[in-house]
Scaffold this motif. Structure first.
Motif, PDB file in Angstrom:
ATOM      1  N   THR A  67      33.567  51.013  36.645  1.00  0.00           N
ATOM      2  CA  THR A  67      33.692  49.766  35.883  1.00  0.00           C
ATOM      3  C   THR A  67      32.824  49.813  34.628  1.00  0.00           C
ATOM      4  OG1 THR A  67      34.130  48.495  37.897  1.00  0.00           O
ATOM      5  CG2 THR A  67      33.352  47.263  35.978  1.00  0.00           C
ATOM      6  N   ARG A 210      33.138  38.057  35.412  1.00  0.00           N
ATOM      7  CA  ARG A 210      34.499  37.974  35.958  1.00  0.00           C
ATOM      8  C   ARG A 210      35.271  39.283  35.783  1.00  0.00           C
ATOM      9  NH1 ARG A 210      34.205  32.759  33.559  1.00  0.00           N
ATOM     10  NH2 ARG A 210      33.955  31.103  35.127  1.00  0.00           N
ATOM     11  N   PRO A 211      35.389  39.830  34.552  1.00  0.00           N
ATOM     12  CA  PRO A 211      36.110  41.100  34.425  1.00  0.00           C
ATOM     13  C   PRO A 211      35.424  42.255  35.150  1.00  0.00           C
ATOM     14  CG  PRO A 211      35.081  40.487  32.337  1.00  0.00           C
ATOM     15  CD  PRO A 211      34.991  39.296  33.231  1.00  0.00           C
ATOM     16  N   LEU A 213      33.777  42.032  38.024  1.00  0.00           N
ATOM     17  CA  LEU A 213      34.156  41.901  39.432  1.00  0.00           C
ATOM     18  C   LEU A 213      35.621  42.237  39.655  1.00  0.00           C
ATOM     19  CD1 LEU A 213      32.247  38.620  40.383  1.00  0.00           C
ATOM     20  CD2 LEU A 213      31.783  40.925  41.248  1.00  0.00           C
ATOM     21  N   ASN A 214      36.484  41.814  38.743  1.00  0.00           N
ATOM     22  CA  ASN A 214      37.909  42.047  38.889  1.00  0.00           C
ATOM     23  C   ASN A 214      38.230  43.548  38.855  1.00  0.00           C
ATOM     24  OD1 ASN A 214      40.781  41.105  38.904  1.00  0.00           O
ATOM     25  ND2 ASN A 214      40.795  42.100  36.905  1.00  0.00           N
ATOM     26  N   TYR A 215      37.693  44.229  37.856  1.00  0.00           N
ATOM     27  CA  TYR A 215      37.944  45.677  37.746  1.00  0.00           C
ATOM     28  C   TYR A 215      37.286  46.420  38.912  1.00  0.00           C
ATOM     29  CZ  TYR A 215      38.642  50.139  35.305  1.00  0.00           C
ATOM     30  OH  TYR A 215      39.047  51.410  34.958  1.00  0.00           O
ATOM     31  N   PHE A 217      36.530  45.382  41.880  1.00  0.00           N
ATOM     32  CA  PHE A 217      37.127  45.134  43.194  1.00  0.00           C
ATOM     33  C   PHE A 217      38.210  46.163  43.512  1.00  0.00           C
ATOM     34  CE2 PHE A 217      40.574  43.191  45.664  1.00  0.00           C
ATOM     35  CZ  PHE A 217      39.906  42.927  46.847  1.00  0.00           C
ATOM     36  N   PHE A 218      39.107  46.389  42.553  1.00  0.00           N
ATOM     37  CA  PHE A 218      40.186  47.346  42.799  1.00  0.00           C
ATOM     38  C   PHE A 218      39.652  48.772  42.925  1.00  0.00           C
ATOM     39  CE2 PHE A 218      42.642  43.824  40.931  1.00  0.00           C
ATOM     40  CZ  PHE A 218      43.659  43.732  41.871  1.00  0.00           C
ATOM     41  N   LYS A 373      43.665  50.388  32.559  1.00  0.00           N
ATOM     42  CA  LYS A 373      43.284  49.239  33.397  1.00  0.00           C
ATOM     43  C   LYS A 373      44.366  48.876  34.416  1.00  0.00           C
ATOM     44  CE  LYS A 373      40.120  47.008  30.113  1.00  0.00           C
ATOM     45  NZ  LYS A 373      39.758  45.751  29.424  1.00  0.00           N
ATOM     46  N   ARG A 376      45.285  48.569  39.883  1.00  0.00           N
ATOM     47  CA  ARG A 376      45.987  48.189  41.117  1.00  0.00           C
ATOM     48  C   ARG A 376      46.684  49.394  41.736  1.00  0.00           C
ATOM     49  NH1 ARG A 376      49.313  46.881  36.871  1.00  0.00           N
ATOM     50  NH2 ARG A 376      51.551  47.321  37.093  1.00  0.00           N
TER      51      ARG A 376
END
Length: 510
Positions: A67, A210-211, A213-215, A217-218, A373, A376
């Motif tokens: 990240t 936020r970004p 954590l989002n990146y 997490f995957f 990015k 997923r």
């Protein structure tokens, strides 16, 4: 070509340090498998505990290394990304250590080690320290401070090895003191990593968090599935094998079978020395070069020469595995890398070596979803791999033992490489020369098959010379092919003179 030389230089620095560190670390394999008071069962328990450690470390770091590498490409204030990423790791690590402190005895019982809560407590401390050190070490990689990174890595390993030899060899201590040595070494590593790499603030900044954590997490989910592919086998074998069942004609316990498997896994992991060194240098390199116009061609060249090196490692280590673990240089030297009671598992080494070749290929090809990015897809690919690993182990370990684990690992990485390549060519086309690498793969695998038919040399000079000639012949064939019909030829104007034009077909990017 200067870009490739720069990557090669960074890889060489990382590689030298990583190889020295691993060689020192592999001396512990010699130690554990050759002292009388540590049995294959003990070594199996040690490997089982570390299988869980590897999986939990992925959760604690929460994908923050990758990240950090990716998100700093989109900002002129990388320190803010670093601060928020470190905050995530810190919160998770403190919560985890608190949980271990409260429930270490219960966790030990759940794992089947009643009364050994001290093992869980010590290893919880190791995981806590290693998680906190992960991002500072990643920042050193991103800043291309390879020498300092390597020195910290070496310091960690030297402390581990020295304390293990003191505790195990001289004081005749067991697993508790092995875990204690690792805890001290992790504390040294963290202290050195923090020097000049402390966060400037741990205050949450939700616009950045936020970004992050989002990146992350995957990446974490994908990493968790990925580490399951590497370590689930050593957690599954002692739990799925029925103690006392016959394996190769002898009654075996699950822990002993796991110990034999884990020791031979250490032989196969020799090829991972170069792969890990490459990963240290390549991940920040790929991100830093992703926006350049010719980056797809550069990535294709990197993949090509990496695969040649990895296949060469498979051939050499696979062909001479028995000679490596039972080094008897025609009677002049008598040395064993792993104790003789573990040699029955040597036939899984070539399978695991080839699995590592495909794992290295995945590291290379998977860069596209990190750059774009599309993380997923990381969950999809590693999830499929994890499913293969889980099914292979749970369905077949009880009947064929660690052979199920070895073959599941190989099939898992083969499928993952196929998936990441096919999908990646749609979203981020890279002109890999797949047919040429496939041809070289056949040469190296064919040479290994010949050497396997010749068999272990066991001190016979003629067999050793014959296998050496076969190996050199395979290497010479590949070098001759690259020299007479180069895979990557220079461009003249806008015309690519590459000899594998059929594999360099340009795909339309969506």
């Amino acid at each position: 070509m200067s870009i490739l030389r720069r990557l090669a230089t960074q890889t060489a620095i990382f590689g030298t340090g990583h190889i020295l560190a691993k060689v020192l670390n592999l001396s512990l394999t010699w130690l554990y498998t050759n002292v009388d008071h540590i049995s294959p069962t003990d070594y199996g328990i040690f490997s089982d505990v570390y299988a869980f450690v590897a999986m939990l470390n992925i959760i604690l770091t929460f994908g923050m290394e990758t990240t950090f590498f990716r998100l700093i490409q989109d900002t002129d204030k990388p320190q803010k990304i670093y601060n928020q990423a470190f905050l995530v790791i810190s919160v998770l690590s403190v919560l985890f250590l608190s949980l271990i402190g409260l429930l270490h005895e219960e966790i030990a019982s759940l794992m089947g080690y009643d009364g050994q809560g001290i093992w869980i407590l010590l290893m919880g401390g190791v995981m806590f320290l290693d998680a906190l050190a992960a991002l500072p070490m990643a920042q050193l990689r991103q800043q291309e401070k390879a020498r300092r990174f390597v020195l910290i890595l070496l310091a960690n390993v030297v402390v581990t090895v020295v304390l293990n030899f003191v505790f195990v060899l001289f004081l005749q201590k067991g697993l508790t003191y092995i875990f204690m040595a690792n805890l001290v070494a992790s504390a040294v590593k963290l202290g050195l990593a923090f020097m000049g790499n402390l966060p400037t603030s741990l205050r949450p900044d939700f616009k950045i968090l936020r970004p992050v954590l989002n990146y992350g997490f995957f990446i974490m989910i994908a990493g968790l599935a990925g580490v399951m592919n590497e370590t689930l086998d050593r957690a599954a074998i002692p739990r799925l094998w029925n103690d006392g069942d016959l394996f190769n004609g002898k009654p075996m316990t699950g822990e002993a079978l796991n110990g034999i498997y884990a020791a031979n896994y250490k032989v196969a992991i020799l090829i991972n020395l170069a792969i890990q060194a490459f990963r240290y240098a390549a991940e920040p390199f790929f991100f830093n070069r992703a926006k350049e116009k010719d980056s797809p061609e550069t990535f294709a060249k990197i993949f090509h020469f990496f695969m040649i090196a990895a296949l060469l490692g498979f051939l050499v280590i696979g062909s001479f595995a028995k000679e490596i673990v039972s080094f008897n240089f025609f009677g002049l030297i008598n040395y064993t890398f792993i104790g003789e009671k573990y040699w029955s598992g040597l036939d899984i080494v070539p399978i695991l070596l080839l699995a590592y070749v495909f794992a290295g290929a995945y590291i290379n090809i998977s860069i596209w979803f990190k750059i774009t990015k599309q993380v997923r897809f990381a969950v999809l690919f590693t999830g499929v791999g994890a499913l293969i690993t889980i099914l292979g182990n749970f369905l077949f370990v009880s009947s064929v033992g660690y052979y199920a684990s070895a073959w599941s690992t190989l099939i898992c990485y083969m499928v993952m490489v196929a998936l990441v390549y096919v999908v990646g060519q749609r979203y981020y086309p890279i002109p890999y020369r797949i047919s040429r690498i496939g041809f070289y793969g056949l040469i190296f695998v064919g040479a290994y098959a010949v050497n396997y038919a010749i068999g272990p040399t066991d001190g016979f000079a003629f067999a050793f010379i014959l296998k050496t000639l076969v190996t050199l012949g395979a290497i010479g064939s590949v070098l001759w092919s690259e020299r007479t019909r180069p895979t990557f030829s220079p461009k003249v104007g806008n015309v690519d003179l590459s000899s594998d034009e059929d594999d360099a077909t340009t795909h339309t990017q969506e």
